[in-house]
Design a protein around this motif. Structure first.
Motif, PDB file in Angstrom:
ATOM      1  N   GLY A  84      -2.586 -18.795  -7.660  1.00  0.00           N
ATOM      2  CA  GLY A  84      -2.062 -19.508  -6.507  1.00  0.00           C
ATOM      3  C   GLY A  84      -2.683 -19.052  -5.199  1.00  0.00           C
ATOM      4  O   GLY A  84      -3.241 -17.948  -5.091  1.00  0.00           O
ATOM      5  N   ALA A  85      -2.580 -19.913  -4.201  1.00  0.00           N
ATOM      6  CA  ALA A  85      -3.156 -19.627  -2.886  1.00  0.00           C
ATOM      7  C   ALA A  85      -2.485 -18.410  -2.265  1.00  0.00           C
ATOM      8  O   ALA A  85      -1.274 -18.264  -2.310  1.00  0.00           O
ATOM      9  N   GLY A  86      -3.293 -17.548  -1.670  1.00  0.00           N
ATOM     10  CA  GLY A  86      -2.775 -16.351  -1.018  1.00  0.00           C
ATOM     11  C   GLY A  86      -2.976 -15.087  -1.821  1.00  0.00           C
ATOM     12  O   GLY A  86      -2.740 -13.981  -1.319  1.00  0.00           O
ATOM     13  N   GLY A  87      -3.422 -15.220  -3.059  1.00  0.00           N
ATOM     14  CA  GLY A  87      -3.577 -14.056  -3.909  1.00  0.00           C
ATOM     15  C   GLY A  87      -4.669 -13.104  -3.461  1.00  0.00           C
ATOM     16  O   GLY A  87      -4.577 -11.899  -3.699  1.00  0.00           O
ATOM     17  N   GLU A  88      -5.709 -13.632  -2.816  1.00  0.00           N
ATOM     18  CA  GLU A  88      -6.839 -12.777  -2.419  1.00  0.00           C
ATOM     19  C   GLU A  88      -6.407 -11.726  -1.409  1.00  0.00           C
ATOM     20  O   GLU A  88      -6.863 -10.567  -1.466  1.00  0.00           O
ATOM     21  N   ALA A  89      -5.550 -12.086  -0.485  1.00  0.00           N
ATOM     22  CA  ALA A  89      -5.091 -11.120   0.517  1.00  0.00           C
ATOM     23  C   ALA A  89      -4.301 -10.001  -0.153  1.00  0.00           C
ATOM     24  O   ALA A  89      -4.461  -8.824   0.180  1.00  0.00           O
ATOM     25  N   LEU A  90      -3.439 -10.366  -1.087  1.00  0.00           N
ATOM     26  CA  LEU A  90      -2.673  -9.338  -1.787  1.00  0.00           C
ATOM     27  C   LEU A  90      -3.598  -8.445  -2.606  1.00  0.00           C
ATOM     28  O   LEU A  90      -3.444  -7.220  -2.636  1.00  0.00           O
ATOM     29  N   ALA A  91      -4.578  -9.041  -3.290  1.00  0.00           N
ATOM     30  CA  ALA A  91      -5.519  -8.258  -4.084  1.00  0.00           C
ATOM     31  C   ALA A  91      -6.297  -7.288  -3.201  1.00  0.00           C
ATOM     32  O   ALA A  91      -6.549  -6.140  -3.589  1.00  0.00           O
ATOM     33  N   GLY A  92      -6.670  -7.728  -2.011  1.00  0.00           N
ATOM     34  CA  GLY A  92      -7.393  -6.858  -1.094  1.00  0.00           C
ATOM     35  C   GLY A  92      -6.580  -5.645  -0.711  1.00  0.00           C
ATOM     36  O   GLY A  92      -7.095  -4.517  -0.685  1.00  0.00           O
ATOM     37  N   ARG A  93      -5.303  -5.863  -0.408  1.00  0.00           N
ATOM     38  CA  ARG A  93      -4.436  -4.733  -0.062  1.00  0.00           C
ATOM     39  C   ARG A  93      -4.217  -3.837  -1.275  1.00  0.00           C
ATOM     40  O   ARG A  93      -4.229  -2.606  -1.170  1.00  0.00           O
ATOM     41  N   LEU A  94      -4.035  -4.451  -2.426  1.00  0.00           N
ATOM     42  CA  LEU A  94      -3.753  -3.702  -3.645  1.00  0.00           C
ATOM     43  C   LEU A  94      -4.917  -2.788  -4.004  1.00  0.00           C
ATOM     44  O   LEU A  94      -4.718  -1.639  -4.420  1.00  0.00           O
ATOM     45  N   CYS A  95      -6.135  -3.289  -3.849  1.00  0.00           N
ATOM     46  CA  CYS A  95      -7.316  -2.545  -4.292  1.00  0.00           C
ATOM     47  C   CYS A  95      -7.893  -1.647  -3.199  1.00  0.00           C
ATOM     48  O   CYS A  95      -8.818  -0.872  -3.482  1.00  0.00           O
ATOM     49  N   ALA A  96      -7.377  -1.756  -1.989  1.00  0.00           N
ATOM     50  CA  ALA A  96      -7.923  -0.930  -0.907  1.00  0.00           C
ATOM     51  C   ALA A  96      -7.738   0.553  -1.207  1.00  0.00           C
ATOM     52  O   ALA A  96      -8.618   1.372  -0.935  1.00  0.00           O
ATOM     53  N   ALA A  97      -6.581   0.907  -1.775  1.00  0.00           N
ATOM     54  CA  ALA A  97      -6.306   2.310  -2.080  1.00  0.00           C
ATOM     55  C   ALA A  97      -7.039   2.790  -3.329  1.00  0.00           C
ATOM     56  O   ALA A  97      -7.251   3.989  -3.502  1.00  0.00           O
ATOM     57  N   ASN A  98      -7.424   1.849  -4.193  1.00  0.00           N
ATOM     58  CA  ASN A  98      -8.122   2.212  -5.439  1.00  0.00           C
ATOM     59  C   ASN A  98      -9.142   1.124  -5.751  1.00  0.00           C
ATOM     60  O   ASN A  98      -8.854   0.182  -6.486  1.00  0.00           O
ATOM     61  N   PRO A  99     -10.348   1.227  -5.205  1.00  0.00           N
ATOM     62  CA  PRO A  99     -11.357   0.183  -5.395  1.00  0.00           C
ATOM     63  C   PRO A  99     -11.687  -0.095  -6.854  1.00  0.00           C
ATOM     64  O   PRO A  99     -12.121  -1.206  -7.189  1.00  0.00           O
ATOM     65  N   ALA A 100     -11.462   0.872  -7.760  1.00  0.00           N
ATOM     66  CA  ALA A 100     -11.752   0.653  -9.179  1.00  0.00           C
ATOM     67  C   ALA A 100     -10.865  -0.430  -9.780  1.00  0.00           C
ATOM     68  O   ALA A 100     -11.218  -1.026 -10.800  1.00  0.00           O
ATOM     69  N   TRP A 101      -9.731  -0.686  -9.154  1.00  0.00           N
ATOM     70  CA  TRP A 101      -8.831  -1.723  -9.669  1.00  0.00           C
ATOM     71  C   TRP A 101      -9.403  -3.123  -9.501  1.00  0.00           C
ATOM     72  O   TRP A 101      -8.954  -4.052 -10.175  1.00  0.00           O
TER      73      TRP A 101
END
Length: 214
Positions: A70-87
């Protein structure tokens, strides 16, 4: 006089199992991996529960993959992976998809995590889509949750509307394939019995409804 009408899913039931299999291969190339999905628009009220719950799951399970539909997922993924780029290699974002593609993508998930600030309810269209497709749902109770959700056993409720409790509920299902199957089947049965569009049509065409029309 008011008549309650159920809110049906605009996402169909997936019928192209070949397409479901293609999504599964893309989301989880490793046959031993599990896929946890979420379907929505990633607003603040949902994201503040969803984001830390997914971070907890990714940290706990190295074979887990996340699919944000769904729309908006990229922003959440960016925040989620900022602390752990391997994710980033373990998180897939679809953004906007056609309805039949949403259905196929949902069908490729082992579990979907659908937290809501006011709890699961029949007013949540993002909850209707996985139910209709028989995909096991983890969610939380709240002030808007109707009694039928509990009695039907159509979803797996977290103990609390908190990220770790939501993550632990997902893990319980991932570790119990038979329970996943039962909850998915119960969700599809509840959708057909309670929320399918045919119930709204029947209510609108009923003699009682026509007699109350202006």
């Amino acid at each position: 006089t008011f008549i309650w009408l159920p809110i049906a899913s605009s996402v169909p039931r997936a019928t192209d199992q070949r397409r479901v299999a293609e999504w599964r291969t893309w989301l989880a190339p490793d046959p031993g991996a599990h896929v946890v999905g979420h379907f929505g628009t990633y607003g603040m009220l949902v994201a503040r529960l969803l984001e830390p719950a997914l971070a907890y799951l990714l940290a706990q399970r190295g074979n887990l993959r996340v699919c944000l539909i769904g729309a908006g997922g990229e922003a959440l993924a960016g925040r989620l992976c900022a602390a752990n780029p391997a994710w980033r290699a373990r998180v897939t974002v679809t953004e906007t998809l056609a309805a039949d593609e949403v259905a196929a993508c949902l069908g490729a998930c082992d579990v979907v995590l659908q937290p809501y600030q006011d709890g699961a309810s029949g007013r949540r269209t993002t909850l209707m889509a996985p139910l209709r497709n028989g995909v096991p749902v983890v969610t939380n109770r709240g002030s808007a949750t109707e009694p039928e959700w509990e009695s039907s056993q159509a979803v797996e409720f977290a103990d609390r509307a908190q990220p770790r409790a939501l993550g632990d509920a997902v893990v319980r299902l991932l570790d119990d394939p038979e329970r996943r199957r039962r909850i998915g089947a119960a969700g599809a049965e509840l959708y057909a019995r309670r929320f399918d569009i045919t119930h709204s049509v029947d209510a609108l065409l009923s003699p009682r409804s026509r007699s109350q029309a202006p």
